[in-house]
Design a protein around this motif. Sequence first.
Motif, PDB file in Angstrom:
ATOM      1  N   ASP A  84     -10.476  -4.748  -3.209  1.00 33.79           N
ATOM      2  CA  ASP A  84     -10.679  -4.296  -4.582  1.00 33.79           C
ATOM      3  C   ASP A  84     -12.133  -4.491  -4.995  1.00 33.79           C
ATOM      4  O   ASP A  84     -12.446  -5.214  -5.943  1.00 33.79           O
ATOM      5  N   ASP A  87     -14.078   1.045  -7.472  1.00 36.55           N
ATOM      6  CA  ASP A  87     -13.082   1.664  -8.337  1.00 36.55           C
ATOM      7  C   ASP A  87     -12.115   2.517  -7.513  1.00 36.55           C
ATOM      8  O   ASP A  87     -12.533   3.366  -6.716  1.00 36.55           O
ATOM      9  N   GLY A  88     -10.831   2.297  -7.705  1.00 36.91           N
ATOM     10  CA  GLY A  88      -9.805   3.111  -7.065  1.00 36.91           C
ATOM     11  C   GLY A  88      -9.527   2.795  -5.615  1.00 36.91           C
ATOM     12  O   GLY A  88      -8.603   3.370  -5.037  1.00 36.91           O
ATOM     13  N   THR A  91      -6.152   0.481  -5.029  1.00 35.26           N
ATOM     14  CA  THR A  91      -4.979   1.225  -5.488  1.00 35.26           C
ATOM     15  C   THR A  91      -4.646   2.375  -4.539  1.00 35.26           C
ATOM     16  O   THR A  91      -3.485   2.557  -4.153  1.00 35.26           O
ATOM     17  N   TYR A 130      -6.376   6.726 -13.501  1.00 32.36           N
ATOM     18  CA  TYR A 130      -7.143   5.951 -14.477  1.00 32.36           C
ATOM     19  C   TYR A 130      -8.045   4.918 -13.802  1.00 32.36           C
ATOM     20  O   TYR A 130      -8.920   4.343 -14.444  1.00 32.36           O
ATOM     21  N   ASN A 131      -7.803   4.687 -12.511  1.00 27.51           N
ATOM     22  CA  ASN A 131      -8.549   3.678 -11.775  1.00 27.51           C
ATOM     23  C   ASN A 131      -9.575   4.301 -10.830  1.00 27.51           C
ATOM     24  O   ASN A 131     -10.466   3.617 -10.334  1.00 27.51           O
ATOM     25  N   PHE A 132      -9.441   5.627 -10.596  1.00 28.07           N
ATOM     26  CA  PHE A 132     -10.359   6.314  -9.690  1.00 28.07           C
ATOM     27  C   PHE A 132     -11.736   6.409 -10.356  1.00 28.07           C
ATOM     28  O   PHE A 132     -11.835   6.555 -11.569  1.00 28.07           O
ATOM     29  N   PRO A 133     -12.813   6.294  -9.545  1.00 27.98           N
ATOM     30  CA  PRO A 133     -14.159   6.258 -10.148  1.00 27.98           C
ATOM     31  C   PRO A 133     -14.502   7.540 -10.896  1.00 27.98           C
ATOM     32  O   PRO A 133     -14.242   8.631 -10.383  1.00 27.98           O
ATOM     33  N   ALA A 135     -13.731   4.348 -13.188  1.00 27.87           N
ATOM     34  CA  ALA A 135     -12.466   3.773 -13.645  1.00 27.87           C
ATOM     35  C   ALA A 135     -12.491   3.459 -15.133  1.00 27.87           C
ATOM     36  O   ALA A 135     -13.514   3.076 -15.686  1.00 27.87           O
ATOM     37  N   ARG A 136     -11.314   3.644 -15.758  1.00 31.35           N
ATOM     38  CA  ARG A 136     -11.135   3.251 -17.148  1.00 31.35           C
ATOM     39  C   ARG A 136     -10.324   1.966 -17.268  1.00 31.35           C
ATOM     40  O   ARG A 136     -10.421   1.264 -18.279  1.00 31.35           O
ATOM     41  N   PHE A 138      -8.486  -1.405 -14.666  1.00 28.63           N
ATOM     42  CA  PHE A 138      -8.632  -2.076 -13.377  1.00 28.63           C
ATOM     43  C   PHE A 138      -7.385  -2.903 -13.076  1.00 28.63           C
ATOM     44  O   PHE A 138      -6.697  -3.368 -13.995  1.00 28.63           O
TER      45      PHE A 138
END
Length: 285
Positions: A84, A87-88, A91, A130-133, A135-136, A138
Motif C-alpha cells: 500500500d 494510490d490504488g 486494492t 475512489y482509491n485509484f490515482p 485517490a480520494r 485510502f
Amino acid sequence: LEGLLLGGLLVLSLGAVDDRWGLGASPKLVVQIAAAAIAISFGYQIDHLTDPFSRQVWYFPTWVVWVVTTLWIVVVTNSINLMDGLDGLATGIAAIIAVTLTFIAWQGNHLAGVLVGVALVGALLGFLPYNFPPARIFVGDTGALFIGYSLSLLALEGYQRVTLLTFIVPLLALAVPLIDTLLSILRRVRRRSNIMKADRLHIHHRLLESEGSHRSAVLSLYFLTACFCVIAVSFTRLEGYAAVLFLGAVGLLTLRLLRNLGFFEVAPPAESARQASAEAEGDRN
C-alpha cells in the motif's frame, strides 16, 4: 466463517487503533499472531503437502502446523500492507488475487470460500474507483491489514481443495506481495538495518522511478499480478514433470524480472545521497 469473522474483527480493530494513535511493531505482531491462532483453532491449517509425481500426501505434526500456518497468515497480512505505497495499488492487486482464490475455491466446490471471496471482490472493486490515482479515499492500515488477513485465509480454503502441488498454488497467486516482502527483509538484513524500518526501495517504488507516473506503475503491477494468478490457476491442472518444469520456468523468469529491476545489485557500504534522502523522507508503510 466464525474463524474469519472473529480473527478479522481483531485485525480490523488493530488497524483502526494503529491508524488513529499509531502502534509499534511488537504490539501489532502480537495481535496478528493472536488472530492467526483464532483462525487455526477454527480449522484454517497448512497441514500437508502433496508429491507432484506419486500424489502421496505428507501430513505435518501439530506443532509444525501451528508454526507454518501462523507464519503464513502473519506474512500475507503484512505483505498487502507493504504494497500500500501507491494510490490504488494494494486494492487492485488484492482484487485480482481475490478473484483467483475465489475461482480456485469454486473449483473445489467450497461454497463458504466462494461466498467470502465474492464478497471481498465486490468490496474491493467498489472501493477501487475512489482509491485509484488520484485517490480520494485510502484503505489505511485498517483496510490493508484486514484485506491481507482475509486473503491469507481465502488462500487456505483453496489450498485444502487442491490435490497437486498444494502449497504452490496460493504462493503463486500471492507472488507479487510476497516477493516484495521477502526482498524487503533481505535488503534490510544485508544492509544491517532494522527489518521494520521503512524505505522507498519496494517494487512499486522501483517501477514508479522507471515508469515516471503513478498510474503506469500501478497498472504494470496489476498486469504482473494477473500473470502470476493465471499461472496459479494453471497449476491446479498440471501434473508430474510438466508441473515441475513449468514451475522452474516461472522461477527463472521471475529472477530475470527482479534482476532487471535492480534487486540483485550489491549496495555499496555507504548509501548514495539519493537513497539517504529517500529514507529520510520515509515510507508511509
